[in-house]
Design a protein around this motif. Structure first.
Motif, short mmCIF file in Angstrom:
data_model
loop_
_atom_site.label_atom_id
_atom_site.label_comp_id
_atom_site.label_asym_id
_atom_site.label_seq_id
_atom_site.Cartn_x
_atom_site.Cartn_y
_atom_site.Cartn_z
N GLU A 71 -21.40 -13.34 21.76
CA GLU A 71 -20.95 -14.33 22.75
C GLU A 71 -20.82 -13.74 24.15
O GLU A 71 -20.92 -14.47 25.15
CB GLU A 71 -19.60 -14.92 22.34
N THR A 72 -20.60 -12.44 24.25
CA THR A 72 -20.41 -11.81 25.56
C THR A 72 -21.72 -11.40 26.21
O THR A 72 -21.73 -10.91 27.35
CB THR A 72 -19.52 -10.55 25.42
N GLY A 73 -22.83 -11.57 25.51
CA GLY A 73 -24.12 -11.16 26.04
C GLY A 73 -24.52 -9.76 25.64
O GLY A 73 -25.53 -9.24 26.12
N ARG A 74 -23.76 -9.12 24.74
CA ARG A 74 -24.09 -7.77 24.28
C ARG A 74 -25.21 -7.83 23.26
O ARG A 74 -25.21 -8.66 22.35
CB ARG A 74 -22.85 -7.12 23.65
N ARG A 75 -26.20 -6.92 23.41
CA ARG A 75 -27.31 -6.86 22.47
C ARG A 75 -26.81 -6.44 21.09
O ARG A 75 -25.91 -5.61 20.96
CB ARG A 75 -28.36 -5.84 22.94
N LEU A 76 -27.44 -7.01 20.07
CA LEU A 76 -27.11 -6.67 18.68
C LEU A 76 -28.36 -6.11 18.01
O LEU A 76 -29.49 -6.42 18.40
CB LEU A 76 -26.62 -7.91 17.93
N TRP A 77 -28.11 -5.31 16.94
CA TRP A 77 -29.21 -4.63 16.26
C TRP A 77 -29.12 -4.87 14.76
O TRP A 77 -28.05 -5.20 14.24
CB TRP A 77 -29.20 -3.15 16.60
N PRO A 78 -30.23 -4.73 14.04
CA PRO A 78 -30.26 -5.08 12.61
C PRO A 78 -29.19 -4.41 11.76
O PRO A 78 -28.67 -5.03 10.81
CB PRO A 78 -31.67 -4.63 12.18
N ASN A 79 -28.80 -3.15 12.08
CA ASN A 79 -27.82 -2.47 11.23
C ASN A 79 -26.38 -2.65 11.69
O ASN A 79 -25.47 -2.05 11.12
CB ASN A 79 -28.15 -0.97 11.14
N ASP A 80 -26.15 -3.49 12.71
CA ASP A 80 -24.77 -3.81 13.10
C ASP A 80 -24.07 -4.54 11.96
O ASP A 80 -24.71 -5.24 11.15
CB ASP A 80 -24.76 -4.70 14.35
N ARG A 81 -22.76 -4.41 11.90
CA ARG A 81 -21.97 -5.11 10.89
C ARG A 81 -21.31 -6.33 11.53
O ARG A 81 -20.77 -6.26 12.64
CB ARG A 81 -20.89 -4.18 10.32
N VAL A 82 -21.38 -7.46 10.86
CA VAL A 82 -20.82 -8.69 11.42
C VAL A 82 -19.34 -8.81 11.12
O VAL A 82 -18.84 -8.24 10.14
CB VAL A 82 -21.57 -9.93 10.88
N ARG A 83 -18.62 -9.56 11.96
CA ARG A 83 -17.19 -9.77 11.81
C ARG A 83 -16.92 -11.23 11.48
O ARG A 83 -17.69 -12.12 11.87
CB ARG A 83 -16.44 -9.41 13.09
N ALA A 84 -15.82 -11.49 10.79
CA ALA A 84 -15.44 -12.86 10.49
C ALA A 84 -15.28 -13.66 11.77
O ALA A 84 -14.68 -13.18 12.74
CB ALA A 84 -14.14 -12.88 9.68
N HIS A 85 -15.85 -14.86 11.79
CA HIS A 85 -15.77 -15.81 12.89
C HIS A 85 -16.55 -15.37 14.13
O HIS A 85 -16.49 -16.02 15.17
CB HIS A 85 -14.32 -16.09 13.27
N GLN A 86 -17.29 -14.27 14.02
CA GLN A 86 -18.15 -13.86 15.13
C GLN A 86 -19.31 -14.86 15.27
O GLN A 86 -19.79 -15.42 14.28
CB GLN A 86 -18.72 -12.46 14.85
N THR A 87 -19.76 -15.09 16.49
CA THR A 87 -20.91 -15.96 16.73
C THR A 87 -22.13 -15.10 17.06
O THR A 87 -22.09 -14.29 17.98
CB THR A 87 -20.65 -16.95 17.88
#
Length: 350
Positions: A64-80
């Protein structure tokens, strides 16, 4: 999971993302917390292989903040999770929408094959509803029901809110709606033949009443199967074999399919249950892996030879119902489209 197809109205476009890009937003449920991003996104896109999912993330994933994400990142509950797609990243689709019927309340379109009806992860502008809204910018238009992207034929569109409510009520109740499809199958479906066997005689009309359920064990998350649990939904399809032809020791049938219920992939699963899947079916045909390969544009010539057609041979040919507003009897028909008619005729020449 919450998904906003028009999420560009809610989130700022990150730096470097082209103007006009389309964004899809996925909300991470608590039970998915801690999963790898590529696995989570693949579960949401459903029709996409993991390799293709990783490519999509590398090109388009942000938080949501515009930060790039990568395939091996771990997701957080309620994250968009936001996937920003350039506006040109869409396959071409048929744009001609023949009108079969129209009045002040209702419109019937003869949908060409390979045209999605609603926006998806792969298609946003190139969809039936978007094409209609573009062609009729001042009109109210909404789809009364759906067809799979590869399925051709009749689809109803409501032109008023009153008609929208009424026609959807008719489809929910189904008692007064008759829908018939035409399918070309590998083999001849028969209630008396074991799965995969070719019956010696062409059967008359018969019914399949096998219940259906989502195959939760399947990797694609959209595949249906014959019910094995108490949660399976009842399903009934009437069949009649209209013709049988042969080519290179292989038998084909032209089959009329009358829907008595409206479950996902109902006709395709019921025909597969007789060992006679629809020609060209990538999910219920010779190898379900063709489904993801086709979505990623990775089918080989060998795969195409096995499938015989670039899409599954299923066509919505007739719909009869009382007019949602006037109550008058209404029957709309669509002939077998050119690609399927030519294929069927080629079998006669063979």
């Amino acid at each position: 999971m919450t998904r906003l197809q028009n999420a560009a109205d809610f989130y700022s476009r990150p730096e470097g993302v082209p103007e006009g890009s389309v964004v899809s937003a996925f909300r991470v449920p608590p039970e998915a917390a801690g999963a790898r991003l590529d696995l989570f996104v693949q579960s949401q896109l459903r029709r996409t292989s993991r390799t293709r999912t990783q490519q999509i993330i590398k090109l388009s994933a942000y938080d949501e903040t515009g930060r790039r994400l990568w395939p091996n990142d771990r997701v957080r509950a309620h994250q968009t999770i936001l996937l920003w797609r350039p506006p040109w990243d869409e396959a071409e689709v048929p744009v001609d929408l023949p009108i079969l019927y129209e009045d002040d309340h209702l419109l019937a379109i003869d949908k060409p094959p390979m045209l999605p009806v609603h926006p998806t992860a792969r298609y946003y502008k190139n969809t039936l509803i978007k094409l209609l809204q573009s062609a009729r910018p001042k009109e109210f238009v909404t789809l009364a029901h759906r067809l799979d992207r590869e399925t051709s034929g009749i689809i109803l569109v409501a032109k008023t809110r009153e008609c929208d409510r009424a026609v959807k009520r008719l489809f929910e109740e189904r008692d007064e709606v008759d829908k018939s499809y035409l399918a070309i199958t590998w083999g001849v479906p028969s209630p008396d033949a074991p799965a995969g066997a070719t019956p010696q005689a062409v059967p008359g009309a018969f019914r399949c009443e096998l219940p259906l359920e989502l195959d939760l064990e399947n990797r694609y998350k959209v595949k249906m199967r014959i019910g094995r649990t108490d949660d399976a939904q009842s399903a009934a399809t009437g069949f009649e074999v209209l013709g049988v032809r042969e080519r290179a020791r292989r038998t084909y049938a032209l089959v009329r399919c009358d829907l008595e219920t409206g479950r996902q992939h109902q006709i395709r699963v019921h025909l597969q249950s007789y060992g006679t899947p629809i020609v060209g079916d990538k999910l219920y045909g010779p190898d379900e892996s063709y489904f993801a390969l086709a979505a990623d544009g990775e089918l080989t010539d060998e795969h195409r030879v096995q499938l015989e057609l670039p899409r599954h041979a299923l066509h919505a040919a007739r719909i009869a119902l009382p007019h949602p507003i006037t109550g008058a009897d209404l029957a709309i028909e669509s002939p077998l489209p050119a690609d399927l008619a030519e294929f069927w005729e080629s079998l006669a020449r063979a």
